[in-house]
Design a protein around this motif. Structure first.
Motif, short mmCIF file in Angstrom:
data_model
loop_
_atom_site.label_atom_id
_atom_site.label_comp_id
_atom_site.label_asym_id
_atom_site.label_seq_id
_atom_site.Cartn_x
_atom_site.Cartn_y
_atom_site.Cartn_z
N PRO A 156 -12.55 8.11 -12.63
CA PRO A 156 -11.16 8.60 -13.26
C PRO A 156 -10.76 10.01 -12.64
CG PRO A 156 -13.01 9.24 -14.66
CD PRO A 156 -13.69 8.28 -13.31
N GLY A 157 -9.73 10.41 -12.69
CA GLY A 157 -8.97 11.53 -12.35
C GLY A 157 -8.84 11.43 -10.87
N TRP A 167 -10.88 5.05 2.28
CA TRP A 167 -10.09 3.57 1.92
C TRP A 167 -8.59 3.70 1.66
CZ3 TRP A 167 -7.80 2.49 -2.79
CH2 TRP A 167 -7.53 1.16 -3.29
N SER A 168 -8.21 4.72 0.99
CA SER A 168 -6.88 5.22 0.79
C SER A 168 -6.11 5.19 2.16
CB SER A 168 -6.38 6.60 0.03
OG SER A 168 -4.98 6.90 0.07
N TRP A 200 -9.64 -6.17 -7.93
CA TRP A 200 -9.58 -4.97 -8.16
C TRP A 200 -8.55 -4.63 -9.12
CZ3 TRP A 200 -9.93 -2.60 -2.60
CH2 TRP A 200 -11.49 -2.86 -1.86
N LEU A 201 -7.47 -5.06 -9.39
CA LEU A 201 -6.29 -4.77 -10.32
C LEU A 201 -7.02 -5.51 -11.53
CD1 LEU A 201 -3.05 -5.71 -8.47
CD2 LEU A 201 -4.05 -3.39 -9.16
N PRO A 207 -4.64 5.18 -11.55
CA PRO A 207 -3.47 5.01 -10.55
C PRO A 207 -4.12 5.46 -9.15
CG PRO A 207 -3.42 6.65 -12.54
CD PRO A 207 -4.54 6.03 -12.74
N GLU A 208 -5.31 5.85 -9.02
CA GLU A 208 -5.79 6.24 -7.74
C GLU A 208 -6.17 4.65 -7.02
OE1 GLU A 208 -6.15 9.86 -10.12
OE2 GLU A 208 -7.09 7.79 -10.28
N ILE A 209 -6.42 3.67 -7.75
CA ILE A 209 -6.72 2.41 -7.10
C ILE A 209 -5.38 1.69 -7.20
CG2 ILE A 209 -7.97 0.24 -7.61
CD1 ILE A 209 -9.59 2.83 -6.43
#
Length: 522
Positions: A156-157, A167-168, A200-201, A207-209
């Motif tokens: 999180p965060g 990855w991003s 993954w969804l 939000p980061e994913i």
């Protein structure tokens, strides 16, 4: 001064080969000068600095120099299109692939390599071709699947983990590979990782994913019906609808959740934009009503409202279930409100798109209601089409009655009975002449006044004894009863003028009530 500095920095790079710290500092200074400065980047290319840094990234044995050199290359390429064209070669892509697959390459070096790939393919069709032909895109897809662990997906965060950042960057680079300009070949290749993105969804709503995945999905399916159908076939659209529901049903929906819901909405819209028939999948999740709720949020920007309304438009374009849901949740007045109150051109176009769907859906629903109402006796349930048909039938009956009156008048003319009817032509022409008349014409003054005021009632007088005839005692026909006798006067007349009739046969106050009291049928 900038040119002088760049010349000195290039000389420093050349003569400090044994001092990686000094080279790193020189590279940092170079990219700080060239960042968002096209002229400085172009000059550095002209003096040979661009190719020297390219060679330095490949030949240096120091990892920190490689990383700084690659990052500086990326900054210069991003700042100047000529530098991009100079370095966009299959050789550079192959060098970058080598950095990515080398076992002793650190995460940061891989991240810098991905960044260079990103700027090479951005807004560059040739770069998109090279990334595919060299097999680089397949390597990027592998990194997309394997870089993150399960624990990192649910972190999180704000995620500052190097693996997450890599990855991003991979997600952003894949987006550039398929978009601007759109590249269908790369889209068709990238859809191979859709099952992983879907998984993954389903397991993470951070939000980061969600944001990077939604951006990747949205651009990969954009304007590509084949990829859209594939995504729907693996249940991807269902997953997006569930994620949207989860975000919107949060009891204390935060501002970030609302913004993330808009991102999911954009992705969902991209998945059905070129294949609206697939919108039927969303009906079971009541997506249209949820989007209407999201649209009512006062903190939305104009661009976000446009995205939501377009999604509603594509959902309701051909799907009847979604169309009915839009009407049932007051979507029509909401779209009209947006259309009338907004000054933004894009927002007006989006609302108009939905209203056009509303027009089509109401026409279709009216036809269906007409078919269903043919077997219904309750007048309250009849639609507009039935009322029109009833009115046409009544016109026909009115013509028949007038014809009968003409026949009767001829018979009385043969018997020597003289009569006269004074007809106000304007009132006869008015369609209100078809409405029922209640009132007693026994008072000639009052009756004449109503006629001259335009009230659609025929003034029936007789020169016989210079008196107005009194009403007949014949009762008016009952509701829904066909008028068969000549003693009843029709209240609705055709456009015929000056119709003669016998005053002895006319009962001016015995007006048929069958149609004046039939509610909506009238």
């Amino acid at each position: 001064d900038i040119k002088t500095d760049l010349n000195l920095l290039l000389e420093c790079l050349k003569y400090q080969m044994d001092c990686p710290v000094s080279q790193k500092e020189a590279l940092i200074t170079i990219y700080s000068i060239c960042q968002q400065n096209s002229e400085a980047s172009e000059y550095f290319r002209e003096i040979g600095g661009l190719m020297f840094i390219n060679d330095l990234a490949k030949s240096s044995v120091h990892c920190v120099v490689k990383e700084a050199a690659l990052f500086t290359l990326g900054i210069i390429i991003e700042s100047n299109v000529y530098c991009q064209q100079t370095l966009c070669t299959s050789a550079l892509f192959e060098d970058l692939i080598f950095f990515l697959i080398k076992k002793d390459s650190g995460v940061n070096l891989k991240r810098m390599s991905v960044y260079v790939i990103l700027v090479l393919v951005s807004n560059n069709k040739n770069g998109q071709t090279y990334v595919r032909d060299t097999g680089c895109i397949s390597l990027l897809l592998q990194l997309f699947r394997t870089t993150l662990s399960t624990s990192e997906k649910n972190l999180p965060g704000e995620n500052t983990d190097p693996c997450y950042q890599l990855w991003s960057s991979v997600c952003s680079t894949l987006c550039a590979c398929v978009n601007n300009p759109q590249n269908e070949d790369n889209q068709n290749i990238c859809c191979s990782v859709f099952p992983y993105a879907k998984e993954w969804l389903e397991s993470c709503t951070e939000p980061e994913i969600v944001r990077p995945i939604c951006s990747f999905l949205g651009l990969t399916v954009a304007n590509n019906s084949y990829v859209q159908k594939y995504f729907v076939s693996i249940g991807g659209l269902d997953t997006l609808a569930k994620v949207l529901l989860e975000l919107l049903h949060d009891s204390c929906m935060s501002h970030s959740s609302m913004k993330l819901a808009v991102v999911v909405t954009k992705t969902l819209d991209a998945c059905i934009a070129n294949n609206s028939a697939t919108g039927v999948v969303l009906a079971k999740y009541h997506t249209v009503s949820e989007l209407l709720k999201l649209l009512s949020n006062e903190t939305l920007s104009t661009g976000e409202k446009v995205s939501i309304i377009l999604a509603i438009g594509h959902c309701t374009e051909v799907c009847e279930e979604n169309q009915c849901e839009l009407l049932q949740n007051n979507g029509l007045p909401l779209m009209i409100q947006v259309l009338t109150e907004s000054q933004d051109e894009e927002l007006i176009k989006a609302a108009t798109f939905v209203l056009q769907n509303c027009k089509q859906m109401t026409e279709q629903l009216s036809l269906k209601l007409y078919d269903n109402s043919l077997n219904v006796n309750n007048a309250e349930e009849l639609d507009v089409q039935v009322r029109k048909k009833s009115l046409q039938d009544y016109w026909k009956k009115a013509k028949e009655i007038l014809h009968r009156i003409n026949s009767i008048e001829k018979e009385h003319d043969e018997e020597g009975v003289q009569g006269e009817i004074i007809v106000d032509e304007s009132s006869v022409a008015n369609s209100e002449a078809l409405k029922s008349h209640e009132g007693n014409p026994a008072d000639p003054k009052k009756y004449t006044e109503r006629t001259h005021k335009g009230v659609c009632r025929p003034l029936l007088t007789s020169k016989l004894n210079n008196q107005v005839l009194t009403p007949s005692e014949t009762p008016a026909p009952q509701k829904n009863e066909t008028v068969n006798t000549v003693d009843a006067v029709p209240t609705r007349q055709t456009e015929q003028r000056n119709v003669p009739c016998s005053v002895n046969e006319l009962h001016t106050d015995s007006v048929p009530q069958s149609h004046s009291r039939s509610g909506k049928t009238a």
